[in-house]
Scaffold this motif. Structure first.
Motif, PDB file in Angstrom:
ATOM      1  N   ARG A  29      40.439  40.004  31.162  1.00 17.14           N
ATOM      2  CA  ARG A  29      40.819  40.082  32.575  1.00 17.14           C
ATOM      3  C   ARG A  29      39.573  40.049  33.470  1.00 17.14           C
ATOM      4  O   ARG A  29      39.566  39.396  34.510  1.00 17.14           O
TER       5      ARG A  29
ATOM      6  N   ALA B  87      38.409  36.575  33.534  1.00 20.62           N
ATOM      7  CA  ALA B  87      39.318  35.763  34.347  1.00 20.62           C
ATOM      8  C   ALA B  87      39.040  35.972  35.832  1.00 20.62           C
ATOM      9  O   ALA B  87      39.101  35.026  36.621  1.00 20.62           O
ATOM     10  N   CYS B  88      38.727  37.206  36.217  1.00 19.97           N
ATOM     11  CA  CYS B  88      38.340  37.496  37.605  1.00 19.97           C
ATOM     12  C   CYS B  88      37.037  36.779  37.944  1.00 19.97           C
ATOM     13  O   CYS B  88      36.886  36.207  39.026  1.00 19.97           O
TER      14      CYS B  88
ATOM     15  N   VAL C  75      40.501  32.975  38.453  1.00 25.98           N
ATOM     16  CA  VAL C  75      41.863  32.519  38.139  1.00 25.98           C
ATOM     17  C   VAL C  75      42.883  33.661  38.218  1.00 25.98           C
ATOM     18  O   VAL C  75      44.037  33.488  37.814  1.00 25.98           O
ATOM     19  N   VAL C  76      42.461  34.812  38.743  1.00 24.46           N
ATOM     20  CA  VAL C  76      43.374  35.950  38.886  1.00 24.46           C
ATOM     21  C   VAL C  76      43.732  36.117  40.356  1.00 24.46           C
ATOM     22  O   VAL C  76      42.847  36.310  41.195  1.00 24.46           O
TER      23      VAL C  76
ATOM     24  N   LYS D  62      35.442  27.536  36.753  1.00 27.09           N
ATOM     25  CA  LYS D  62      36.825  27.339  37.195  1.00 27.09           C
ATOM     26  C   LYS D  62      37.220  25.866  37.101  1.00 27.09           C
ATOM     27  O   LYS D  62      38.335  25.536  36.683  1.00 27.09           O
TER      28      LYS D  62
ATOM     29  N   ASN E  23      47.388  27.441  37.304  1.00 32.39           N
ATOM     30  CA  ASN E  23      46.418  28.543  37.319  1.00 32.39           C
ATOM     31  C   ASN E  23      46.765  29.587  36.259  1.00 32.39           C
ATOM     32  O   ASN E  23      45.879  30.150  35.608  1.00 32.39           O
ATOM     33  N   ALA E  24      48.065  29.823  36.083  1.00 29.09           N
ATOM     34  CA  ALA E  24      48.505  30.760  35.037  1.00 29.09           C
ATOM     35  C   ALA E  24      48.115  30.230  33.654  1.00 29.09           C
ATOM     36  O   ALA E  24      47.742  31.006  32.766  1.00 29.09           O
TER      37      ALA E  24
ATOM     38  N   ARG F 163      45.454  28.378  33.055  1.00 30.21           N
ATOM     39  CA  ARG F 163      44.015  28.651  32.949  1.00 30.21           C
ATOM     40  C   ARG F 163      43.771  30.082  32.501  1.00 30.21           C
ATOM     41  O   ARG F 163      42.916  30.346  31.645  1.00 30.21           O
ATOM     42  N   ASN F 164      44.534  30.994  33.091  1.00 33.87           N
ATOM     43  CA  ASN F 164      44.413  32.408  32.739  1.00 33.87           C
ATOM     44  C   ASN F 164      44.790  32.644  31.278  1.00 33.87           C
ATOM     45  O   ASN F 164      44.124  33.390  30.552  1.00 33.87           O
ATOM     46  N   LYS F 165      45.866  31.990  30.840  1.00 35.56           N
ATOM     47  CA  LYS F 165      46.312  32.145  29.460  1.00 35.56           C
ATOM     48  C   LYS F 165      45.278  31.596  28.466  1.00 35.56           C
ATOM     49  O   LYS F 165      45.096  32.152  27.379  1.00 35.56           O
TER      50      LYS F 165
ATOM     51  N   HIS G 224      42.666  34.272  28.001  1.00 38.58           N
ATOM     52  CA  HIS G 224      43.156  35.387  27.173  1.00 38.58           C
ATOM     53  C   HIS G 224      43.292  34.974  25.704  1.00 38.58           C
ATOM     54  O   HIS G 224      43.022  35.787  24.805  1.00 38.58           O
TER      55      HIS G 224
END
Length: 325
Positions: free
Chosen positions: A228, A231-232, A236-237, A262, A298-299, A301-303, A306
């Protein structure tokens, strides 16, 4: 024993230092050279000393090299973090900047992470990635300029300038390939980094460039261990903006992000949703539900972030094989 705090304002040729010791403030200016830095710091070798400086990229290198000879508590501060913390200020010079760095670390030390020397191969990797990105940016500018030469046809310069432009582009392409080979050699020569890259690349959409970048930014997953937080850092958060019942905005991405990272993550997400995998299924499902495409992307990218941290933590390859749809 109260600690001595040394704030360093870094420039290419000189270092402006502010020393807070026994409630007294002293100033000094020295050359930004290893020999000069070591000579200055030797006077504080037997004291409990905190050293703080801004992250100014390559201008910090001589300080890092000198600090390896000592056991000081060191903090390298983000320039953005420092500037945002100052509030309403008037005036600026190198001496004041050095003092403000001292005062910043005194107030915020509990929230900061102490600096640790970076392994030599990671340092080389980060430098090469920076050089590669610089050349890619230049190449992009040159390619964009090629269409403009048509406007110079009446001057008779269009063909000559276009030929020179293409020569530069070819030279840059050769340099980029050479740098990429060097990056690959560094990864291959370190079994830990090689294993990390192999695991990362099992995730849909993740290729060489993103794997190199992630390893460099996380310093082999030693600088960042929390997905997380990374990601910040990558931007992307989405964050909420709400106060009471009268002020509310939809969650938005922060402007304070590593835009280079990014951008590479965006390309990886675009690649992932074109392949037959769970990320594509997630994207298609959410879009059918009426979600905004960019928000869903964007979600993704976040996944990806993780998933990268999960497989590094578990040391297990991603199970979903890359199959063209």
């Amino acid at each position: 024993m109260k600690k001595t705090v040394i704030g360093i304002d870094v420039s290419s040729r000189t270092l402006d230092l502010s020393v807070i010791e026994h409630k007294q403030v002293h100033y000094a200016t020295i050359e930004n050279k290893v020999k000069s830095i070591v000579k200055f710091l030797k006077a504080y070798d037997d004291t409990k000393t905190i050293i703080a400086m801004e992250n100014t990229g390559r201008y910090n290198w001589y300080i890092y090299e000198a600090l390896e000879q000592f056991s000081f508590e060191v903090y390298v501060i983000s320039p953005l973090h420092l500037s945002k913390s100052l509030g309403l200020v008037r005036g600026k010079n190198d001496k004041i900047d050095a003092l403000r760095i001292c005062q910043f670390v005194q107030k915020n030390k509990a929230e900061l992470t102490a600096w640790q020397p970076t392994a030599r191969n990671i340092q080389c990797l980060k430098v090469l990635l920076s050089e590669r990105n610089s050349r890619i940016k230049t190449k992009r500018q040159l390619l964009a300029r090629q269409n403009d030469y048509k406007l110079m046809k009446t001057l008779g310069l269009d063909k000559e300038l276009l030929a020179l432009n293409k020569q530069q582009v070819k030279a840059l392409e050769k340099q980029i390939k050479k740098i990429e080979h060097k990056i690959n050699d560094i990864i291959e020569s370190d079994q830990k980094l090689k294993n990390q890259q192999q695991l990362i690349k099992t995730i849909p959409g993740v290729g060489n460039v993103l794997s190199w970048t992630i390893i460099g930014k996380t310093e082999g997953f030693s600088k960042f261990t929390n997905p997380r937080k990374f990601a910040c850092f990558a931007g992307v958060v989405p964050f909420e903006y709400q106060s009471g019942s009268s002020i509310y905005r939809k969650p938005k991405l922060s402007m304070f992000a590593d835009k280079e990272l990014k951008s590479i993550l965006h390309l990886a997400a675009m690649s992932a949703i074109r392949l037959d995998n769970d990320l594509r299924k997630y994207y298609v499902k959410k879009v059918k539900e009426g979600k905004n495409k960019m928000s869903v992307l964007n979600a993704v990218r976040n996944k990806i972030i993780h998933r990268i941290f999960a497989i590094i933590k578990n040391q297990t390859a991603y199970k979903n094989n890359l199959v063209l749809s």
